[in-house]
Design an enzyme around this catalytic site. Sequence first.
Site, PDB file in Angstrom:
ATOM      1  N   CYS A   1      17.902  24.585 -11.125  1.00  0.00           N
ATOM      2  CA  CYS A   1      19.086  25.089 -10.434  1.00  0.00           C
ATOM      3  C   CYS A   1      20.115  23.977 -10.449  1.00  0.00           C
ATOM      4  O   CYS A   1      19.836  22.853 -10.860  1.00  0.00           O
ATOM      5  CB  CYS A   1      18.770  25.406  -8.974  1.00  0.00           C
ATOM      6  SG  CYS A   1      17.397  26.528  -8.751  1.00  0.00           S
TER       7      CYS A   1
ATOM      8  N   ARG B   1      22.604  25.658 -15.702  1.00  0.00           N
ATOM      9  CA  ARG B   1      21.290  25.375 -15.117  1.00  0.00           C
ATOM     10  C   ARG B   1      20.682  26.595 -14.429  1.00  0.00           C
ATOM     11  O   ARG B   1      19.557  26.524 -13.935  1.00  0.00           O
ATOM     12  CB  ARG B   1      21.402  24.237 -14.087  1.00  0.00           C
ATOM     13  CG  ARG B   1      21.926  22.950 -14.671  1.00  0.00           C
ATOM     14  CD  ARG B   1      22.082  21.899 -13.595  1.00  0.00           C
ATOM     15  NE  ARG B   1      20.809  21.515 -13.044  1.00  0.00           N
ATOM     16  CZ  ARG B   1      19.993  20.615 -13.560  1.00  0.00           C
ATOM     17  NH1 ARG B   1      20.334  19.996 -14.672  1.00  0.00           N
ATOM     18  NH2 ARG B   1      18.851  20.327 -12.995  1.00  0.00           N
TER      19      ARG B   1
ATOM     20  N   TRP C   1      18.402  29.283 -10.375  1.00  0.00           N
ATOM     21  CA  TRP C   1      17.517  29.777 -11.429  1.00  0.00           C
ATOM     22  C   TRP C   1      16.201  29.999 -10.721  1.00  0.00           C
ATOM     23  O   TRP C   1      15.488  29.052 -10.384  1.00  0.00           O
ATOM     24  CB  TRP C   1      17.386  28.723 -12.543  1.00  0.00           C
ATOM     25  CG  TRP C   1      16.370  29.098 -13.566  1.00  0.00           C
ATOM     26  CD1 TRP C   1      15.085  28.680 -13.642  1.00  0.00           C
ATOM     27  CD2 TRP C   1      16.558  29.965 -14.681  1.00  0.00           C
ATOM     28  NE1 TRP C   1      14.464  29.234 -14.725  1.00  0.00           N
ATOM     29  CE2 TRP C   1      15.340  30.018 -15.379  1.00  0.00           C
ATOM     30  CE3 TRP C   1      17.646  30.709 -15.148  1.00  0.00           C
ATOM     31  CZ2 TRP C   1      15.185  30.792 -16.521  1.00  0.00           C
ATOM     32  CZ3 TRP C   1      17.479  31.466 -16.290  1.00  0.00           C
ATOM     33  CH2 TRP C   1      16.254  31.492 -16.969  1.00  0.00           C
TER      34      TRP C   1
ATOM     35  N   ASN D   1      16.960  22.052  -5.632  1.00  0.00           N
ATOM     36  CA  ASN D   1      16.581  22.275  -7.025  1.00  0.00           C
ATOM     37  C   ASN D   1      15.197  21.678  -7.196  1.00  0.00           C
ATOM     38  O   ASN D   1      15.002  20.497  -6.904  1.00  0.00           O
ATOM     39  CB  ASN D   1      17.605  21.578  -7.940  1.00  0.00           C
ATOM     40  CG  ASN D   1      17.096  21.433  -9.360  1.00  0.00           C
ATOM     41  OD1 ASN D   1      16.347  22.263  -9.841  1.00  0.00           O
ATOM     42  ND2 ASN D   1      17.497  20.362 -10.026  1.00  0.00           N
ATOM     43  N   GLY D   2      14.235  22.487  -7.651  1.00  0.00           N
ATOM     44  CA  GLY D   2      12.880  21.957  -7.852  1.00  0.00           C
ATOM     45  C   GLY D   2      11.845  22.948  -7.377  1.00  0.00           C
ATOM     46  O   GLY D   2      12.141  24.125  -7.152  1.00  0.00           O
TER      47      GLY D   2
ATOM     48  N   GLU E   1       6.072  28.402 -36.865  1.00  0.00           N
ATOM     49  CA  GLU E   1       7.195  28.080 -35.985  1.00  0.00           C
ATOM     50  C   GLU E   1       8.153  27.086 -36.656  1.00  0.00           C
ATOM     51  O   GLU E   1       9.376  27.225 -36.555  1.00  0.00           O
ATOM     52  CB  GLU E   1       6.654  27.522 -34.655  1.00  0.00           C
ATOM     53  CG  GLU E   1       7.686  27.123 -33.628  1.00  0.00           C
ATOM     54  CD  GLU E   1       8.639  28.230 -33.205  1.00  0.00           C
ATOM     55  OE1 GLU E   1       8.437  29.401 -33.569  1.00  0.00           O
ATOM     56  OE2 GLU E   1       9.631  27.893 -32.530  1.00  0.00           O
TER      57      GLU E   1
ATOM     58  N   LYS F   1      12.031  28.033 -37.294  1.00  0.00           N
ATOM     59  CA  LYS F   1      13.132  27.210 -36.764  1.00  0.00           C
ATOM     60  C   LYS F   1      14.104  26.866 -37.892  1.00  0.00           C
ATOM     61  O   LYS F   1      15.313  26.957 -37.725  1.00  0.00           O
ATOM     62  CB  LYS F   1      12.614  25.903 -36.137  1.00  0.00           C
ATOM     63  CG  LYS F   1      11.947  25.975 -34.813  1.00  0.00           C
ATOM     64  CD  LYS F   1      12.844  26.160 -33.619  1.00  0.00           C
ATOM     65  CE  LYS F   1      13.110  27.613 -33.355  1.00  0.00           C
ATOM     66  NZ  LYS F   1      12.182  28.377 -32.626  1.00  0.00           N
TER      67      LYS F   1
ATOM     68  N   GLU G   1      16.057  29.978 -39.032  1.00  0.00           N
ATOM     69  CA  GLU G   1      16.985  30.484 -38.013  1.00  0.00           C
ATOM     70  C   GLU G   1      18.289  29.713 -37.970  1.00  0.00           C
ATOM     71  O   GLU G   1      19.358  30.313 -37.869  1.00  0.00           O
ATOM     72  CB  GLU G   1      16.353  30.354 -36.607  1.00  0.00           C
ATOM     73  CG  GLU G   1      15.394  31.439 -36.224  1.00  0.00           C
ATOM     74  CD  GLU G   1      14.870  31.247 -34.809  1.00  0.00           C
ATOM     75  OE1 GLU G   1      14.861  32.217 -34.056  1.00  0.00           O
ATOM     76  OE2 GLU G   1      14.452  30.121 -34.443  1.00  0.00           O
TER      77      GLU G   1
ATOM     78  N   HIS H   1      -3.248  31.802 -52.632  1.00  0.00           N
ATOM     79  CA  HIS H   1      -3.120  33.237 -52.894  1.00  0.00           C
ATOM     80  C   HIS H   1      -1.669  33.673 -53.043  1.00  0.00           C
ATOM     81  O   HIS H   1      -1.363  34.843 -52.897  1.00  0.00           O
ATOM     82  CB  HIS H   1      -3.796  34.036 -51.773  1.00  0.00           C
ATOM     83  CG  HIS H   1      -5.248  33.734 -51.638  1.00  0.00           C
ATOM     84  ND1 HIS H   1      -6.171  34.029 -52.625  1.00  0.00           N
ATOM     85  CD2 HIS H   1      -5.945  33.116 -50.654  1.00  0.00           C
ATOM     86  CE1 HIS H   1      -7.371  33.623 -52.246  1.00  0.00           C
ATOM     87  NE2 HIS H   1      -7.254  33.058 -51.055  1.00  0.00           N
TER      88      HIS H   1
ATOM     89  N   LYS I   1      19.924  35.685 -28.441  1.00  0.00           N
ATOM     90  CA  LYS I   1      18.906  35.053 -27.584  1.00  0.00           C
ATOM     91  C   LYS I   1      17.947  36.105 -27.019  1.00  0.00           C
ATOM     92  O   LYS I   1      16.751  35.883 -26.929  1.00  0.00           O
ATOM     93  CB  LYS I   1      19.615  34.314 -26.443  1.00  0.00           C
ATOM     94  CG  LYS I   1      18.712  33.495 -25.572  1.00  0.00           C
ATOM     95  CD  LYS I   1      18.324  32.216 -26.250  1.00  0.00           C
ATOM     96  CE  LYS I   1      17.184  31.499 -25.580  1.00  0.00           C
ATOM     97  NZ  LYS I   1      16.431  30.655 -26.506  1.00  0.00           N
TER      98      LYS I   1
END
Length: 610
Positions: free
Chosen positions: A2, A27, A74, A98-99, A483, A487, A490, A506, A605
């Site tokens: 946050c 945030r 958040w 925040n936390g 992945e 990346k 993308e 193969h 996103k």
Amino acid sequence: MCGIVGYVGDEDSAPILLDGLRRLEYRGYDSAGLAVHHDGQIGVVRAVGKLRNLEKALSQAPLAGTVGIGHTRWATHGRPSEVNAHPHVVGPVAVVHNGIIENHLQLRKRLADQGHSFVSDTDTEIIAHLVALELENGGELESAVRRALTQVEGAYAIAVISTSEPDTVVVAKSSSPLVLGIGDGATYCGSDIPALLPYTREMIFLEDGEMAVLRREGVSITKLDGTVVEREATHIDWSPVMAEKAGFKHFMLKEIYEQQRAMEDTLRGRLDRESGDIHGHEIGLSTDDAKAIKRVYLLACGTSHHSAIAGRYYIEKLAKIPTTVELASEFRGRDPIVGEGDLVIAVSQSGETLDTLEAAKLAKAKGAKVLAIANVIGSAIPRMSDATFYTHAGPEIGVASTKCFTTQLANLLMLSIFLGARRGVLGDEERAALVEGMARVPHLMNDVLVGTKQLVANLARRYNHARDVLFLGRGLSFPIALEGALKLKEISYVHAEGYAAGEMKHGPIALIDENVPVLVLVPKDSTYDKSIGNLQEAKARDAQVIAIATEGDDEVAAICNDVVTIPAVDEVFTPFLTVVPLQLYAYFVADMKGTDVDQPRNLAKTVTVE
Ligand code: G6P
């Protein structure tokens, strides 16, 4: 994650606090609020949703006053709603935080037993109760906050005001960031430099275990034990654009760097090193439920599908449950055999991906239990699931997922340890060793990041003109090869293939010549010997072979063109470390090509279309 702000001065505080929150909106933005001193009272305005909703609410109910605190949220505990929005007010006290407070359940119970009642589901409200209680025992706000914090475990950056002291803001920090700003006749606090930059460039960084009292004439800093701290302000000369990304060129790079913090937040309160176990109440499965699972389905798309593939290895290895991984779009397109006795795990950072949502709904309708692994509290998939095991990566802005991927791996590994232990197939010693090893992973990830960054940048410079790039891995390195390739595709638009190393012969081997870089993941694990064989096959066809290998592996170094190393760790932890140089590689290639790293063409996103 946050954002918090605070101001003590002679100007009208609400516009300053709002402006600070606007710069911190990256945030989190599911609700926001302000608390301002006015005529011996504290006025509070809060609103669900983005900051513009708070602005609208303030235009209808303005807050006048020159001392106040603010928050953009958040959600981590309690879904986004007005009652869960900060500031939280108890008696004369208002708090923004925040936390994550780890022992909030114990504290909540203790306070409830003493007759306190709660209006929100947040861990933050507990802090407001504790400070209000301590104030009743007398003394200044500073000492009340100090005493309250001795009872609290976890991560926090807090700002507190009280009607008892209309000219001060008290702040404290442990793990979560907090910066103090020193102005002319005014002081400020904020989660990050950008929040304060338009008002002052003289900043003091609070350290963990420290608190401060903000007054017009300056700040006084102490440790939580009361020891006085003398610290000079630092002059910050960032440009506004640099500030928004905390000095990083792109959000993606910032998020790669945030992984240690994201992992620590995700492990916090779940990994118990003392008992060597996992706290799994969020998983929503009793020991009997865990024993009754006949089969696991992992459903996901994109990067989340890659963490799900690693999840299958973890669940089969540690919990001994037959597990299937499915692309959500394919699963829902069939008439899948799924039902009672099956645990369906829907993995989705956004919690909104339509294919994953619909696939999970289908499984639920057929009688399966659905567990979500998501990063966005209160999103659609958690809402329809029987339980949610959240990742705490904080908002991810870059379209290419990085910190959400590694925190998903963490949750899948913790879930597997939990299931293995409850089903009685994972011994106490092995479980404790895994918990201990897991606790070290965030730090090791940062070591790999710092230690390999320059080498990976050099490799990206050397190979960024390649038209095709192959990524190979076996076992737990296979999803990381996928992945790494995703990346690169993308964000740099380079053709890249991730392949199970054993499958190279193969098909993809036909692509190999001296112009094709092949990134081979060969950490020292149970697949090592076979992977070396595949590496040699690529080398024999003149490929430029870059290995991601374990430190001190001379055999690999002798065969390959380049070697990027990771520290030796138990096999289950290698994905957390091998993925970091691959994230960096994709980032550097894209940056050198000058693509739009954070918003690559044609991608989004959150994908809420089929
Ligand atoms: C999009 C994003 C990817 C993400 C995928 C699945 O394609 O660009 O980064 O991996 O969706 O999203 P989810 O939110 O379900 O993890």
